[in-house]
Design a protein around this motif. Sequence first.
Motif, PDB file in Angstrom:
ATOM      1  N   GLU A 101      10.427  -8.549 -24.880  1.00  0.00           N
ATOM      2  CA  GLU A 101       9.784  -9.242 -26.011  1.00  0.00           C
ATOM      3  C   GLU A 101      10.086  -8.534 -27.326  1.00  0.00           C
ATOM      4  O   GLU A 101       9.302  -8.566 -28.276  1.00  0.00           O
ATOM      5  CB  GLU A 101       8.275  -9.338 -25.757  1.00  0.00           C
ATOM      6  N   ASP A 113      15.460 -16.269 -32.995  1.00  0.00           N
ATOM      7  CA  ASP A 113      15.382 -16.907 -31.673  1.00  0.00           C
ATOM      8  C   ASP A 113      14.093 -16.492 -30.955  1.00  0.00           C
ATOM      9  O   ASP A 113      13.440 -17.302 -30.308  1.00  0.00           O
ATOM     10  CB  ASP A 113      16.591 -16.524 -30.795  1.00  0.00           C
ATOM     11  N   LYS A 116      11.170 -18.305 -32.396  1.00  0.00           N
ATOM     12  CA  LYS A 116      11.150 -19.695 -31.921  1.00  0.00           C
ATOM     13  C   LYS A 116      10.582 -19.750 -30.500  1.00  0.00           C
ATOM     14  O   LYS A 116       9.735 -20.588 -30.188  1.00  0.00           O
ATOM     15  CB  LYS A 116      12.596 -20.216 -31.941  1.00  0.00           C
ATOM     16  N   LYS A 117      11.066 -18.810 -29.688  1.00  0.00           N
ATOM     17  CA  LYS A 117      10.604 -18.774 -28.297  1.00  0.00           C
ATOM     18  C   LYS A 117       9.084 -18.575 -28.233  1.00  0.00           C
ATOM     19  O   LYS A 117       8.417 -19.087 -27.341  1.00  0.00           O
ATOM     20  CB  LYS A 117      11.340 -17.626 -27.579  1.00  0.00           C
ATOM     21  N   TYR A 118       8.562 -17.820 -29.195  1.00  0.00           N
ATOM     22  CA  TYR A 118       7.126 -17.515 -29.164  1.00  0.00           C
ATOM     23  C   TYR A 118       6.329 -18.341 -30.164  1.00  0.00           C
ATOM     24  O   TYR A 118       5.423 -17.855 -30.819  1.00  0.00           O
ATOM     25  CB  TYR A 118       6.894 -16.011 -29.322  1.00  0.00           C
TER      26      TYR A 118
END
Length: 516
Positions: free
Chosen positions: A301, A495, A498-500
């Motif tokens: 993360e 990125d 965006k994922k989170y």
Amino acid sequence: MSDHEEVIKFEEEGIRLLKESLDKTEDYQVPHVFVVGGASGDLAKKKIYPTLWGLYKDQLIPKQTFFVGYARSKFSILELREKVEPFFKVGPNENEVLEEFWKMNSYVAGSYDKGPDFQTLDSHIRGLSCKAHRIIYLALPPTVYQSITKNIHDYCMAPKECWTRIIVEKPFGHDSQSSAELSKHLSGLFVENQLYRIDHYLGKEMVQNLVIQRFGNRMFAPLWNRDNIASVVISFKEPFGTFGRGGYFDTFGIIRDVMQNHLLQMLSLIAMEKPVSLNAEDIRNEKVKVLKCIKPIEITEVVLGQYMGDPNGPNEDSRTGYLDDPGVSKDSVTPTFATAVLFVKNERWDGVPFILRCGKALNERKAEVRVQLKDVSGDIFTRGQLARNELVIRVQPDEAVYMKIMGKKPGNSFDCEETELDLTYASRYAGVKLPDAYERLILDVFLGSQIHFVRSDELAEAWRIFTPLLHKIDKERIKPVKYTFGSRGPKESDDLLKKYNFTYTGTYKWKNEAKI
Ligand SMILES: NC(=O)C1=CN([C@@H]2O[C@H](COP(=O)(O)OP(=O)(O)OC[C@H]3O[C@@H](n4cnc5c(N)ncnc54)[C@H](OP(=O)(O)O)[C@@H]3O)[C@@H](O)[C@H]2O)C=CC1
Ligand SMILES: O=C1O[C@H](COP(=O)(O)O)[C@@H](O)[C@H](O)[C@H]1O
């Protein structure tokens, strides 16, 4: 009266009221001695002496405050003055008070590890006033903290009827173990209410404002939870590299330098529950509680970056990569940029990503908290017209709080448009001088207020969250992604955002008032 005159009157009135209440404070009737440990250094020159001057000339500290510089280098007071005064802000009518300030200053040269030198310092202080409260600022590298604090404790404490307060600068260790060792050492010498661990972000106007905004307004409370908030992004960006400080920085990296302290402090103020009162211990209890709900960060993360020079950059600094710094080893993997995702596992925040992002050599100077709300449910508008609401608290530069909202596009149509509710400090509080972070914090030490200082258990929790990650990075020499000086940082960071659950549309346009 013009707006400007009104602002000045408002400010003068504020200072007068503050002074009036300070003058009535019992402690202010007693002489004080403020020792600057490391008086010959950079922090003392750029921050501590200019702050002491600012507080002195505004008469915010006791009239009988003596300032004592202490360092290994031999200096006359005149030499010290020549070194630090260029960093002072001196108004046209302030020369007389400036002379008075320097009359209150003296300097003692001595080591940080030899008892007799501290006996000399102590007799010097007693010569100024035998019954004075003492504040000792450690503007020093952490390598000497243990010896200097031991010597202060053994030889340099104020007499029984007065207090001694020690101001400690970061870094407070470099991982859980070293920090625990330092805390153990300090707690063997002093009690917690004598220790003022500075995180200067806690002295910034907008960081202090977080508590008031959150708990002084009815309207944010119902939204402040996992039902409404999609993600929280806390950012720190600097447009310059580490050139000249590379040697120091290379042993720390951006996570220890900024993320583990300044950004995590902001996170705890954003995420904590309402304290029982504004008492320092009540606030710090809540900060510790929220940190306890955060698990150590996983490397999956995290995005790490290291800047390289931009061959087309406008100046030498921007053409210089991190690895070009003579103080940095050519194969260094120290990150100068990092993004990390943290989760507060409690009833309020479970599942909401708190994304901490910080970097050097980026495209701008900026520190902000961005609270992004979830999409509107049951959208009745044309698909895709609605952008998410955001509450942005801009810490610096140009302090502001703005809320990005949807509104009707003015005119005959019934279209939606992104717009904002905007509290820009430069217009709402035009001309009001916001005190520097160090000024507020040093004044707090005189007043004995620990609200904006880091308690030892808070520090232990902060290291618990970051230590496994830092050890992994150090041990496995995890390679950072390269990014160009002056860019927004690695694409991988966007990125991760965006994922989170941080949605960037790029559609918001701010119409700067000044340009209309
Ligand atoms: N009171 C005031 O002074 C106000 C000022 N403004 C100004 O208006 C401008 C725009 O407002 P802002 O709130 O930034 O809105 P934007 O929607 O333009 O930006 C929102 C966020 O997205 C980030 N971002 C930019 N590009 C990407 C990308 N490709 N992927 C993911 N994230 C991205 C930006 O930060 P980053 O580039 O750091 O990653 C920023 O955090 C700003 O300069 C702001 O200061 C707006 C309202 C009020
Ligand atoms: O603690 C630190 O903070 C400064 C940034 O402080 P600011 O008040 O100018 O935002 C940073 O440059 C430095 O690397 C770090 O050690």
